[in-house]
Enzyme design. Sequence first.
Site, PDB file in Angstrom:
ATOM      1  N   LYS A  70       0.431  -1.123  -0.237  1.00 26.23           N
ATOM      2  CA  LYS A  70       0.210  -0.123  -0.580  1.00 26.23           C
ATOM      3  C   LYS A  70       1.177   1.524  -0.352  1.00 26.23           C
ATOM      4  O   LYS A  70       1.745   1.193   0.361  1.00 26.23           O
ATOM      5  CB  LYS A  70      -0.888  -0.173   1.023  1.00 26.23           C
ATOM      6  CG  LYS A  70      -0.662  -0.043   2.369  1.00 26.23           C
ATOM      7  CD  LYS A  70       0.216   1.293   2.853  1.00 26.23           C
ATOM      8  CE  LYS A  70       0.873   1.623   4.252  1.00 26.23           C
ATOM      9  NZ  LYS A  70       2.079   2.809   4.707  1.00 26.23           N
ATOM     10  N   ASP A 109      -2.065  -2.261  10.949  1.00 26.12           N
ATOM     11  CA  ASP A 109      -2.322  -2.475   9.373  1.00 26.12           C
ATOM     12  C   ASP A 109      -2.615  -4.010   8.279  1.00 26.12           C
ATOM     13  O   ASP A 109      -3.188  -4.168   7.146  1.00 26.12           O
ATOM     14  CB  ASP A 109      -1.135  -2.027   8.889  1.00 26.12           C
ATOM     15  CG  ASP A 109      -0.534  -0.486   8.300  1.00 26.12           C
ATOM     16  OD1 ASP A 109      -1.816   0.042   8.786  1.00 26.12           O
ATOM     17  OD2 ASP A 109       0.180  -0.095   8.166  1.00 26.12           O
TER      18      ASP A 109
HETATM   19  P1  ATP Z   1       4.274  -0.386   7.174  1.00 22.41           P
HETATM   20  O1  ATP Z   1       4.060   0.345   6.281  1.00 22.41           O
HETATM   21  O2  ATP Z   1       3.042  -1.125   8.151  1.00 22.41           O
HETATM   22  O3  ATP Z   1       5.802   0.712   8.189  1.00 22.41           O
HETATM   23  P2  ATP Z   1       6.734  -1.195   6.682  1.00 22.41           P
HETATM   24  O4  ATP Z   1       6.964  -1.530   5.557  1.00 22.41           O
HETATM   25  O5  ATP Z   1       7.268   0.174   7.552  1.00 22.41           O
HETATM   26  O6  ATP Z   1       5.241  -1.254   7.099  1.00 22.41           O
HETATM   27  P3  ATP Z   1       7.744  -3.713   6.846  1.00 22.41           P
HETATM   28  O7  ATP Z   1       8.726  -4.380   5.771  1.00 22.41           O
HETATM   29  O8  ATP Z   1       6.156  -4.375   7.451  1.00 22.41           O
HETATM   30  O9  ATP Z   1       7.484  -2.512   7.409  1.00 22.41           O
HETATM   31  O10 ATP Z   1       8.670  -5.039   7.656  1.00 22.41           O
HETATM   32  C1  ATP Z   1       9.117  -3.940   8.744  1.00 22.41           C
HETATM   33  C2  ATP Z   1      10.431  -4.921   9.872  1.00 22.41           C
HETATM   34  O11 ATP Z   1       9.504  -6.270  10.558  1.00 22.41           O
HETATM   35  C3  ATP Z   1      11.091  -5.304   9.445  1.00 22.41           C
HETATM   36  O12 ATP Z   1      12.395  -5.224   9.873  1.00 22.41           O
HETATM   37  C4  ATP Z   1      11.580  -7.419   9.130  1.00 22.41           C
HETATM   38  O13 ATP Z   1      11.962  -7.546   9.864  1.00 22.41           O
HETATM   39  C5  ATP Z   1       9.949  -7.026  10.092  1.00 22.41           C
HETATM   40  N1  ATP Z   1       9.245  -8.842   9.501  1.00 22.41           N
HETATM   41  C6  ATP Z   1       9.158  -9.416   9.750  1.00 22.41           C
HETATM   42  N2  ATP Z   1       7.447 -10.156   9.155  1.00 22.41           N
HETATM   43  C7  ATP Z   1       8.455  -9.410   7.321  1.00 22.41           C
HETATM   44  C8  ATP Z   1       8.049 -10.187   6.456  1.00 22.41           C
HETATM   45  N3  ATP Z   1       7.005 -10.814   6.283  1.00 22.41           N
HETATM   46  N4  ATP Z   1       8.263  -9.164   5.593  1.00 22.41           N
HETATM   47  C9  ATP Z   1       8.849  -8.192   6.065  1.00 22.41           C
HETATM   48  N5  ATP Z   1       9.244  -7.816   7.003  1.00 22.41           N
HETATM   49  C10 ATP Z   1       8.932  -8.188   8.318  1.00 22.41           C
END
Ligand code: ATP
Length: 292
Positions: A11, A137
């Site tokens: 998203k 989310d």
């Molecule tokens: P948001 O937009 O909800 O804040 P984000 O893009 O900032 O999400 P993610 O990519 O969802 O963050 O992941 C953040 C952390 O979660 C990473 O540091 C990662 O190590 C951990 N993590 C655990 N499971 C997953 C997964 N399936 N995919 C990605 N990251 C993961």
Amino acid sequence: MNSCNLKAYAKINLGLDVIGRREDGYHEVRMVMQTVNLYDRLFIKEIEKDAIIIKTDKRFLPVNESNIIYKAAVIMKETFGLKGGLFFDLKKNIPVAAGMAGGSADAAATMVGLNNMFRLGQPMSRLMELGVRAGADVPYCIMRGTALAEGIGEKLTRLDPLPECQILVAKPPVNVSTASVYKRLVLENAVHPDIDGMVESLSRGDLSGVTSRFGNVLEQVTEPDHPIITEYKDLMREMGAENAMMSGSGPTVFGIFTDKDKAGDTGTVLKERYPAAQVYLTRPFNMRKHSH
Ligand code: ATP
């Protein structure tokens, strides 16, 4: 044995406002969410051994209970008494820790996938209710499309879809911790985006009404730390984006273009100037064109 293949979509936030801080430390938000056509692939298979095994093509991701897929699988196993083990193979395409809800999308796919595989027949609303335990989310990632997210992000209202456009996504090579961004946000100084005006523009199918209202209160925290975010936004605007902003807590920047060539050229220039950037040219993913 029972198996399934899923796409877990990322998203972007077209608008992100924080309106208050709750006693429990969570923030009250108002966000306009849009699914984009950029996805991880998740293969799920039932296995004999009673274990949750996760494999991924990205070495730096955890494959134990810290992976959000694991958390979502446990919620489903415990709630519905699923027996036996599960194997997950994740092909990660969504930038990680980028503000694109990549982890939440994987958790959502896990729940939807297990609901189908085990013929649980649970409505989307029930999966969304359970999903919030894995992350704020996750309910949105189960719903997908264009939506207004309120509360801590779990109170969702479907909105009219973002009109067709080109979305250039670029993640600079810096890492941002969502928790620390929220912690450092000074609400008193926040410039609040016009979320209601954006919702109204969507209902009129008015793309420029949406882009002219782009705003993300978290930019005031993340951008000063990482001026490269400002550079990406400026470049996108200079090269013809209707507008550009940071998604979520960052550092990913996206620009909306009406002209495909301009979007493509901007992507090329971005990659030349910033070889470490992760750049994707994508489009809105809307529920009218895709069945759930
Ligand atoms: P948001 O937009 O909800 O804040 P984000 O893009 O900032 O999400 P993610 O990519 O969802 O963050 O992941 C953040 C952390 O979660 C990473 O540091 C990662 O190590 C951990 N993590 C655990 N499971 C997953 C997964 N399936 N995919 C990605 N990251 C993961």
